[in-house]
Design a protein around this motif. Structure first.
Motif, PDB file in Angstrom:
ATOM      1  N   GLN A  20     -21.683 -13.520 -13.514  1.00 25.08           N
ATOM      2  CA  GLN A  20     -23.028 -14.029 -13.167  1.00 25.08           C
ATOM      3  C   GLN A  20     -24.010 -13.173 -12.944  1.00 25.08           C
ATOM      4  O   GLN A  20     -24.868 -13.357 -13.085  1.00 25.08           O
ATOM      5  N   ALA A  21     -23.645 -12.151 -12.337  1.00 25.24           N
ATOM      6  CA  ALA A  21     -24.422 -10.979 -12.183  1.00 25.24           C
ATOM      7  C   ALA A  21     -24.963 -10.447 -13.438  1.00 25.24           C
ATOM      8  O   ALA A  21     -26.168 -10.203 -13.388  1.00 25.24           O
ATOM      9  N   GLU A  22     -24.092 -10.183 -14.396  1.00 21.04           N
ATOM     10  CA  GLU A  22     -24.437  -9.777 -15.674  1.00 21.04           C
ATOM     11  C   GLU A  22     -25.518 -10.755 -16.383  1.00 21.04           C
ATOM     12  O   GLU A  22     -26.418 -10.237 -17.003  1.00 21.04           O
ATOM     13  N   MET A  28     -33.291 -11.627 -16.261  1.00 29.01           N
ATOM     14  CA  MET A  28     -34.041 -10.954 -15.681  1.00 29.01           C
ATOM     15  C   MET A  28     -34.890  -9.890 -16.475  1.00 29.01           C
ATOM     16  O   MET A  28     -36.091  -9.818 -16.557  1.00 29.01           O
ATOM     17  N   ARG A  29     -34.394  -9.228 -16.982  1.00 24.37           N
ATOM     18  CA  ARG A  29     -34.640  -8.180 -18.170  1.00 24.37           C
ATOM     19  C   ARG A  29     -35.378  -8.814 -19.134  1.00 24.37           C
ATOM     20  O   ARG A  29     -36.320  -8.234 -19.689  1.00 24.37           O
ATOM     21  N   ALA A  55     -37.776 -18.720 -10.756  1.00 28.90           N
ATOM     22  CA  ALA A  55     -36.414 -18.493 -11.598  1.00 28.90           C
ATOM     23  C   ALA A  55     -36.059 -16.933 -11.549  1.00 28.90           C
ATOM     24  O   ALA A  55     -34.753 -16.703 -11.311  1.00 28.90           O
ATOM     25  N   PHE A  56     -36.958 -16.101 -11.440  1.00 29.40           N
ATOM     26  CA  PHE A  56     -36.593 -14.600 -11.208  1.00 29.40           C
ATOM     27  C   PHE A  56     -36.029 -14.588  -9.931  1.00 29.40           C
ATOM     28  O   PHE A  56     -34.910 -13.753  -9.620  1.00 29.40           O
ATOM     29  N   GLN A  57     -36.593 -14.802  -8.837  1.00 27.22           N
ATOM     30  CA  GLN A  57     -35.889 -14.918  -7.579  1.00 27.22           C
ATOM     31  C   GLN A  57     -34.845 -15.363  -7.236  1.00 27.22           C
ATOM     32  O   GLN A  57     -33.950 -14.729  -6.650  1.00 27.22           O
ATOM     33  N   ARG A  58     -34.247 -16.513  -7.858  1.00 28.36           N
ATOM     34  CA  ARG A  58     -33.159 -17.173  -7.828  1.00 28.36           C
ATOM     35  C   ARG A  58     -32.114 -16.246  -8.359  1.00 28.36           C
ATOM     36  O   ARG A  58     -31.027 -16.010  -7.998  1.00 28.36           O
ATOM     37  N   ALA A  59     -32.480 -15.428  -9.702  1.00 26.13           N
ATOM     38  CA  ALA A  59     -31.718 -14.628 -10.363  1.00 26.13           C
ATOM     39  C   ALA A  59     -31.252 -13.290  -9.539  1.00 26.13           C
ATOM     40  O   ALA A  59     -30.192 -12.713  -9.503  1.00 26.13           O
ATOM     41  N   PRO A  65     -28.716  -5.816  -4.324  1.00 23.44           N
ATOM     42  CA  PRO A  65     -30.076  -6.040  -3.444  1.00 23.44           C
ATOM     43  C   PRO A  65     -30.697  -4.730  -3.892  1.00 23.44           C
ATOM     44  O   PRO A  65     -32.131  -4.664  -4.349  1.00 23.44           O
ATOM     45  N   GLU A  66     -30.171  -3.272  -4.168  1.00 19.85           N
ATOM     46  CA  GLU A  66     -31.051  -2.413  -4.701  1.00 19.85           C
ATOM     47  C   GLU A  66     -31.717  -2.674  -6.138  1.00 19.85           C
ATOM     48  O   GLU A  66     -32.664  -2.225  -6.324  1.00 19.85           O
ATOM     49  N   GLU A  67     -30.754  -3.358  -7.093  1.00 17.38           N
ATOM     50  CA  GLU A  67     -31.164  -3.356  -8.235  1.00 17.38           C
ATOM     51  C   GLU A  67     -32.005  -4.603  -8.433  1.00 17.38           C
ATOM     52  O   GLU A  67     -33.061  -4.461  -9.132  1.00 17.38           O
ATOM     53  N   ALA A  68     -32.001  -5.688  -7.678  1.00 12.81           N
ATOM     54  CA  ALA A  68     -32.733  -6.724  -7.387  1.00 12.81           C
ATOM     55  C   ALA A  68     -34.085  -6.381  -7.167  1.00 12.81           C
ATOM     56  O   ALA A  68     -35.248  -6.666  -7.696  1.00 12.81           O
TER      57      ALA A  68
END
Length: 100
Positions: A20-22, A28-29, A55-59, A65-68
């Protein structure tokens, strides 16, 4: 499964599924690249802007967190760049209609 072993649905520090993270990272990218490639805003109305932002904030919740935060900084900069142009374009017809 008992309450102690089951993570809360709202637990911010809970389990993150790598797949899911990937997937979220890829989305996002892609959103950032779409914004970066746009020379003019592609939104039809305010709702479309809100949907992109949401949509971006949900992803963001699915990556560390640092990557987000780093991805959000890029997204926000591109949104701001296009929003300035979009707001100016929206304001122009009303300025012309009101006359000198």
């Amino acid at each position: 499964m008992n309450a102690a072993s089951q993570p809360s649905l709202f637990d911010a520090g809970g389990f993150v599924d790598n797949q899911q993270a990937e997937s979220a990272r890829t989305r996002m990218r892609a959103m950032i690249e779409r914004l970066r490639a746009a020379s003019v805003p592609y939104w039809r109305d305010e709702a479309a802007v809100i949907l992109d932002d949401g949509a971006f904030q949900r992803a963001m919740r699915l990556v560390p967190p640092e990557e987000a935060q780093a991805l959000w900084a890029e997204f926000d900069a591109q949104m701001a760049r296009l929003y300035v142009r979009w707001a100016a374009a929206c304001a122009s017809p009303s300025e012309t209609a009101s006359g000198p």
